[in-house]
Design a protein around this motif. Structure first.
Motif: not given
Length: 125
Positions: A60-83
């Motif tokens: 939570k402190n990281l989200v605040k520190k980097f100003g990402l409070e208004s962003t939405s979260s995702v379950r899996t940030p990157i699919r394994p096959n994405v380049k």
């Protein structure tokens, strides 16, 4: 002739814990105030079923520190096959800010192995 009792080859959990505590107090400046609840940014919950680690406050402190409070979260940030590729039309990123974010995320993977792949991919850039 009497029988001598053999020395105990095992110690109880309390004896081991007390010995460990004494060893750590001799090596480091510390005190034994009570049950461990926080250590190096990890939240620790001790229950009969086991010991559970969390870094939710750190995250939570990281989200605040980097100003990402208004962003939405995702379950899996990157699919394994994405380049990942260079976005020539994108805006430049401050390299020290990026390194700070990646370093913080690397520490977060201690309790969130599900983000290890995504953070690892980002460390390449």
């Amino acid at each position: 002739m009497g029988l001598k009792q053999a020395p105990r080859a095992w110690l109880t959990k309390d004896e081991l814990a007390h010995g460990f505590s004494k060893l750590m107090q001799a090596e480091f400046e510390m005190s034994m105030i009570g049950e461990l609840t926080h250590f190096l940014g990890l939240q620790i919950c001790q229950q009969d079923s086991g010991i559970f680690l969390s870094q939710s406050k750190y995250a939570k402190n990281l989200v605040k520190k980097f100003g990402l409070e208004s962003t939405s979260s995702v379950r899996t940030p990157i699919r394994p096959n994405v380049k990942l590729t260079v976005d020539l039309l994108g805006k430049n990123v401050d390299p020290s800010l990026y390194r700070s974010m990646i370093g913080s995320l690397l520490y977060l993977t201690a309790s969130k192995p599900n983000i290890s792949y995504s953070v690892g991919v980002c460390t390449r850039y």
